[in-house]
Scaffold this motif. Sequence first.
Motif, PDB file in Angstrom:
ATOM      1  N   MET A 196       0.833  -1.198   0.000  1.00 51.78           N
ATOM      2  CA  MET A 196       0.000   0.000   0.000  1.00 51.78           C
ATOM      3  C   MET A 196       0.872   1.255   0.000  1.00 51.78           C
ATOM      4  O   MET A 196       1.866   1.336   0.733  1.00 51.78           O
ATOM      5  CB  MET A 196      -0.931   0.002   1.213  1.00 51.78           C
ATOM      6  CG  MET A 196      -1.932  -1.132   1.242  1.00 51.78           C
ATOM      7  SD  MET A 196      -2.959  -1.149   2.745  1.00 51.78           S
ATOM      8  CE  MET A 196      -3.827   0.415   2.564  1.00 51.78           C
ATOM      9  N   SER A 197       0.480   2.229  -0.815  1.00 52.37           N
ATOM     10  CA  SER A 197       1.179   3.506  -0.831  1.00 52.37           C
ATOM     11  C   SER A 197       0.657   4.382   0.301  1.00 52.37           C
ATOM     12  O   SER A 197      -0.342   4.064   0.955  1.00 52.37           O
ATOM     13  CB  SER A 197       0.969   4.198  -2.176  1.00 52.37           C
ATOM     14  OG  SER A 197      -0.405   4.506  -2.370  1.00 52.37           O
ATOM     15  N   ALA A 198       1.336   5.514   0.531  1.00 49.40           N
ATOM     16  CA  ALA A 198       0.892   6.447   1.569  1.00 49.40           C
ATOM     17  C   ALA A 198      -0.508   6.965   1.259  1.00 49.40           C
ATOM     18  O   ALA A 198      -1.337   7.157   2.156  1.00 49.40           O
ATOM     19  CB  ALA A 198       1.884   7.608   1.677  1.00 49.40           C
ATOM     20  N   GLU A 199      -0.783   7.156  -0.035  1.00 43.93           N
ATOM     21  CA  GLU A 199      -2.113   7.628  -0.436  1.00 43.93           C
ATOM     22  C   GLU A 199      -3.175   6.569  -0.150  1.00 43.93           C
ATOM     23  O   GLU A 199      -4.283   6.889   0.297  1.00 43.93           O
ATOM     24  CB  GLU A 199      -2.109   7.981  -1.926  1.00 43.93           C
ATOM     25  CG  GLU A 199      -3.424   8.547  -2.422  1.00 43.93           C
ATOM     26  CD  GLU A 199      -3.369   8.897  -3.904  1.00 43.93           C
ATOM     27  OE1 GLU A 199      -4.433   9.242  -4.462  1.00 43.93           O
ATOM     28  OE2 GLU A 199      -2.270   8.824  -4.496  1.00 43.93           O
ATOM     29  N   ASP A 200      -2.839   5.275  -0.399  1.00 49.32           N
ATOM     30  CA  ASP A 200      -3.780   4.191  -0.120  1.00 49.32           C
ATOM     31  C   ASP A 200      -4.081   4.090   1.380  1.00 49.32           C
ATOM     32  O   ASP A 200      -5.229   3.888   1.784  1.00 49.32           O
ATOM     33  CB  ASP A 200      -3.219   2.854  -0.616  1.00 49.32           C
ATOM     34  CG  ASP A 200      -3.131   2.791  -2.135  1.00 49.32           C
ATOM     35  OD1 ASP A 200      -3.921   3.500  -2.789  1.00 49.32           O
ATOM     36  OD2 ASP A 200      -2.272   2.051  -2.648  1.00 49.32           O
ATOM     37  N   HIS A 205      -7.930   4.590   5.566  1.00 49.47           N
ATOM     38  CA  HIS A 205      -7.922   4.817   7.020  1.00 49.47           C
ATOM     39  C   HIS A 205      -7.257   3.661   7.766  1.00 49.47           C
ATOM     40  O   HIS A 205      -7.755   3.186   8.787  1.00 49.47           O
ATOM     41  CB  HIS A 205      -9.360   4.999   7.541  1.00 49.47           C
ATOM     42  CG  HIS A 205     -10.084   6.152   6.914  1.00 49.47           C
ATOM     43  ND1 HIS A 205     -10.038   7.438   7.431  1.00 49.47           N
ATOM     44  CD2 HIS A 205     -10.878   6.214   5.816  1.00 49.47           C
ATOM     45  CE1 HIS A 205     -10.769   8.247   6.679  1.00 49.47           C
ATOM     46  NE2 HIS A 205     -11.287   7.527   5.690  1.00 49.47           N
ATOM     47  N   THR A 206      -6.131   3.192   7.247  1.00 50.56           N
ATOM     48  CA  THR A 206      -5.455   2.057   7.870  1.00 50.56           C
ATOM     49  C   THR A 206      -4.350   2.466   8.831  1.00 50.56           C
ATOM     50  O   THR A 206      -3.864   1.629   9.600  1.00 50.56           O
ATOM     51  CB  THR A 206      -4.836   1.152   6.799  1.00 50.56           C
ATOM     52  OG1 THR A 206      -3.824   1.881   6.084  1.00 50.56           O
ATOM     53  CG2 THR A 206      -5.899   0.658   5.831  1.00 50.56           C
ATOM     54  N   GLY A 207      -3.922   3.717   8.758  1.00 51.54           N
ATOM     55  CA  GLY A 207      -2.779   4.122   9.559  1.00 51.54           C
ATOM     56  C   GLY A 207      -1.493   3.618   8.946  1.00 51.54           C
ATOM     57  O   GLY A 207      -1.490   3.023   7.866  1.00 51.54           O
ATOM     58  N   SER A 208      -0.384   3.826   9.631  1.00 55.32           N
ATOM     59  CA  SER A 208       0.929   3.443   9.095  1.00 55.32           C
ATOM     60  C   SER A 208       1.703   2.552  10.044  1.00 55.32           C
ATOM     61  O   SER A 208       2.940   2.556  10.057  1.00 55.32           O
ATOM     62  CB  SER A 208       1.747   4.702   8.762  1.00 55.32           C
ATOM     63  OG  SER A 208       1.077   5.502   7.799  1.00 55.32           O
ATOM     64  N   ALA A 209       1.006   1.786  10.852  1.00 55.40           N
ATOM     65  CA  ALA A 209       1.681   0.905  11.809  1.00 55.40           C
ATOM     66  C   ALA A 209       2.500  -0.143  11.073  1.00 55.40           C
ATOM     67  O   ALA A 209       2.092  -0.664  10.031  1.00 55.40           O
ATOM     68  CB  ALA A 209       0.660   0.235  12.716  1.00 55.40           C
ATOM     69  N   GLU A 210       3.683  -0.430  11.619  1.00 53.47           N
ATOM     70  CA  GLU A 210       4.551  -1.442  11.023  1.00 53.47           C
ATOM     71  C   GLU A 210       4.078  -2.846  11.432  1.00 53.47           C
ATOM     72  O   GLU A 210       3.367  -3.030  12.422  1.00 53.47           O
ATOM     73  CB  GLU A 210       5.989  -1.227  11.476  1.00 53.47           C
ATOM     74  CG  GLU A 210       6.586   0.093  11.003  1.00 53.47           C
ATOM     75  CD  GLU A 210       6.678   0.203   9.495  1.00 53.47           C
ATOM     76  OE1 GLU A 210       6.853  -0.858   8.844  1.00 53.47           O
ATOM     77  OE2 GLU A 210       6.571   1.319   8.964  1.00 53.47           O
ATOM     78  N   GLY A 211       4.516  -3.835  10.651  1.00 55.25           N
ATOM     79  CA  GLY A 211       4.147  -5.210  10.946  1.00 55.25           C
ATOM     80  C   GLY A 211       2.685  -5.460  10.593  1.00 55.25           C
ATOM     81  O   GLY A 211       2.067  -4.740   9.830  1.00 55.25           O
ATOM     82  N   LYS A 212       2.143  -6.538  11.165  1.00 57.22           N
ATOM     83  CA  LYS A 212       0.734  -6.856  10.913  1.00 57.22           C
ATOM     84  C   LYS A 212       0.145  -7.596  12.096  1.00 57.22           C
ATOM     85  O   LYS A 212       0.841  -8.308  12.825  1.00 57.22           O
ATOM     86  CB  LYS A 212       0.584  -7.690   9.637  1.00 57.22           C
ATOM     87  CG  LYS A 212       1.308  -9.032   9.637  1.00 57.22           C
ATOM     88  CD  LYS A 212       1.091  -9.753   8.315  1.00 57.22           C
ATOM     89  CE  LYS A 212       1.788 -11.123   8.315  1.00 57.22           C
ATOM     90  NZ  LYS A 212       1.543 -11.853   7.053  1.00 57.22           N
ATOM     91  N   ARG A 213      -1.139  -7.383  12.287  1.00 60.91           N
ATOM     92  CA  ARG A 213      -1.896  -8.018  13.365  1.00 60.91           C
ATOM     93  C   ARG A 213      -3.199  -8.559  12.785  1.00 60.91           C
ATOM     94  O   ARG A 213      -3.598  -8.164  11.686  1.00 60.91           O
ATOM     95  CB  ARG A 213      -2.185  -6.999  14.477  1.00 60.91           C
ATOM     96  CG  ARG A 213      -0.962  -6.641  15.309  1.00 60.91           C
ATOM     97  CD  ARG A 213      -1.110  -5.293  15.950  1.00 60.91           C
ATOM     98  NE  ARG A 213      -1.093  -4.249  14.941  1.00 60.91           N
ATOM     99  CZ  ARG A 213       0.039  -3.756  14.416  1.00 60.91           C
ATOM    100  NH1 ARG A 213       1.211  -4.214  14.815  1.00 60.91           N
ATOM    101  NH2 ARG A 213      -0.015  -2.823  13.506  1.00 60.91           N
ATOM    102  N   THR A 214      -3.843  -9.406  13.541  1.00 59.78           N
ATOM    103  CA  THR A 214      -5.124  -9.937  13.080  1.00 59.78           C
ATOM    104  C   THR A 214      -6.229  -8.922  13.346  1.00 59.78           C
ATOM    105  O   THR A 214      -6.331  -8.374  14.452  1.00 59.78           O
ATOM    106  CB  THR A 214      -5.455 -11.248  13.803  1.00 59.78           C
ATOM    107  OG1 THR A 214      -5.425 -11.027  15.206  1.00 59.78           O
ATOM    108  CG2 THR A 214      -4.484 -12.331  13.418  1.00 59.78           C
ATOM    109  N   ASP A 215      -7.020  -8.668  12.333  1.00 58.38           N
ATOM    110  CA  ASP A 215      -8.137  -7.748  12.483  1.00 58.38           C
ATOM    111  C   ASP A 215      -9.446  -8.519  12.596  1.00 58.38           C
ATOM    112  O   ASP A 215     -10.436  -7.997  13.079  1.00 58.38           O
ATOM    113  CB  ASP A 215      -8.189  -6.813  11.272  1.00 58.38           C
ATOM    114  CG  ASP A 215      -8.882  -5.507  11.595  1.00 58.38           C
ATOM    115  OD1 ASP A 215      -8.398  -4.802  12.503  1.00 58.38           O
ATOM    116  OD2 ASP A 215      -9.913  -5.203  10.958  1.00 58.38           O
ATOM    117  N   SER A 216      -9.450  -9.755  12.098  1.00 60.60           N
ATOM    118  CA  SER A 216     -10.627 -10.631  12.225  1.00 60.60           C
ATOM    119  C   SER A 216     -10.176 -12.073  12.092  1.00 60.60           C
ATOM    120  O   SER A 216      -9.225 -12.370  11.368  1.00 60.60           O
ATOM    121  CB  SER A 216     -11.677 -10.305  11.142  1.00 60.60           C
ATOM    122  OG  SER A 216     -11.146 -10.517   9.857  1.00 60.60           O
ATOM    123  N   MET A 217     -10.873 -12.960  12.775  1.00 62.00           N
ATOM    124  CA  MET A 217     -10.567 -14.390  12.742  1.00 62.00           C
ATOM    125  C   MET A 217     -11.866 -15.176  12.815  1.00 62.00           C
ATOM    126  O   MET A 217     -12.761 -14.823  13.588  1.00 62.00           O
ATOM    127  CB  MET A 217      -9.669 -14.790  13.921  1.00 62.00           C
ATOM    128  CG  MET A 217      -8.291 -14.178  13.888  1.00 62.00           C
ATOM    129  SD  MET A 217      -7.438 -14.327  15.482  1.00 62.00           S
ATOM    130  CE  MET A 217      -8.270 -13.043  16.422  1.00 62.00           C
TER     131      MET A 217
END
Length: 456
Positions: A196-200, A205-217
């Motif tokens: 994702m680019s900065a514009e995306d 509205h995803t923010g710019s947090a590094e790494g990844k976490r589960t948003d749904s399971m």
Amino acid sequence: MSDWDGWSGEQDQRGRRDDGYGRGSGQAEPEGARRMRHVQRPGPGPQASRQQPVQPQQPQQPPRRPAQPPAGAPYVPPQQDGSYSGGVGGGVDSGYNTGQVYGGGSGRPPAGPRGRGPGGPGGPVRPAGPAPDWRRRIKIGSIVLVSGLLVTGIGTYFWADSNVRREVDLSKVIERPKEGDCTTYLIVGSDSREGMSAEDKKKLHTGSAEGKRTDSMMILAKCSSGNTMISLPRDSDVEIPSFVGSDSGKKYVGKGVRTKLNAAYAQDGPELLVRTVEFNTGLRIDHYAEIGFAGFANIVDALGGVELNIEKAFKDKNSGADFKEGKQTLNGEQSLAYVRTRYAFAESDLQRTKNQQKFLSALASQAATPTTILNPFALYPVLGAGLDTLIVDKDMGLWDMGSMFFAMKGISGGDGVSMNMPISGQRGGNLVWDKAKVQQLVQQIQKDEKVTVRGN
């Protein structure tokens, strides 16, 4: 006056009548030998210069009329000498052979009606052929069509299969439960910003947090008795068991620490998340599928949007949600806001998981249709949009992925059950599962029985 006046029979200067023989008669053919003065060659001796006496003149025959063309032949006007020549089909020669084919020498066949060429106005008349064999043509066309679909389908299969990201190794999961009669999938929506680019990021509205976490399971159980989709709130209170590190291969002994379910994913990724779910439920997970923010939004846009009925209007500045009540078509940006919203609801994460189930079922219902699957112009964009961020286990094939989507589609059509994991209360802000109901639910799935348990 010329020496030749046809066959008029007029007298010459000596008073003799010339019957025209030897000078181009207009008759169809000569009636006898040509009359010519006989000149004898000189012989030896004194008699060589003597001329032979002139032969007595033969009685003159009356001239014949020129031969008429046969009946039915086209009219050809006579020549000045009264003869017919050059006509087609019945003309006569002028008396001397000119080297042309008799009948005018054109070499062309007789003209058809109205003079438009042989055979009539339409040109040459070809012999009538056999009637078209439509059965044979339809059979050949069907074979060509089926062959084309097979080639396209096989090509699509290998293209898509080569682009699947099989990055999760479930063989690293230890102390696994026994296999059941149903096929189970652990479906995860991550907040990965990969690609994702900065514009995306700003737009979604995803923010710019590094790494990844589960948003749904959620767990999807595909059973012959009916499919079941069970959402696992990310704030579920669970115990992190002993596990083997996915990268290090080192075994970490569990200390009985209880934490939120999404912490397992953050600690060691998909393998530990599967291990934690299996340990706390007793249900074996057969396949793993994960998709990030960008892939989720791209799939929706590739489908042309997803139609959804929103029962109550809501807004959320954190996710960017702003929806009115009623049936509407959501694009990729709106869909992502819909499944991520939690602060706009009193039930918070529990309501969000319900919305996620509802949306995924609608998405699968519209994606797994003949108009999408059998249309390369629709299928390729959808697959291309999802394969970029879709991560699955190493044993998961395209057939398994298709089964997963059709199972979700069946649930949206009423062929199955969608629910949250049964909750009995809270502990330190975490949601505590109802152990008795969870155990009963797991047993029904393992034995491929109709699910009667209902969650929150």
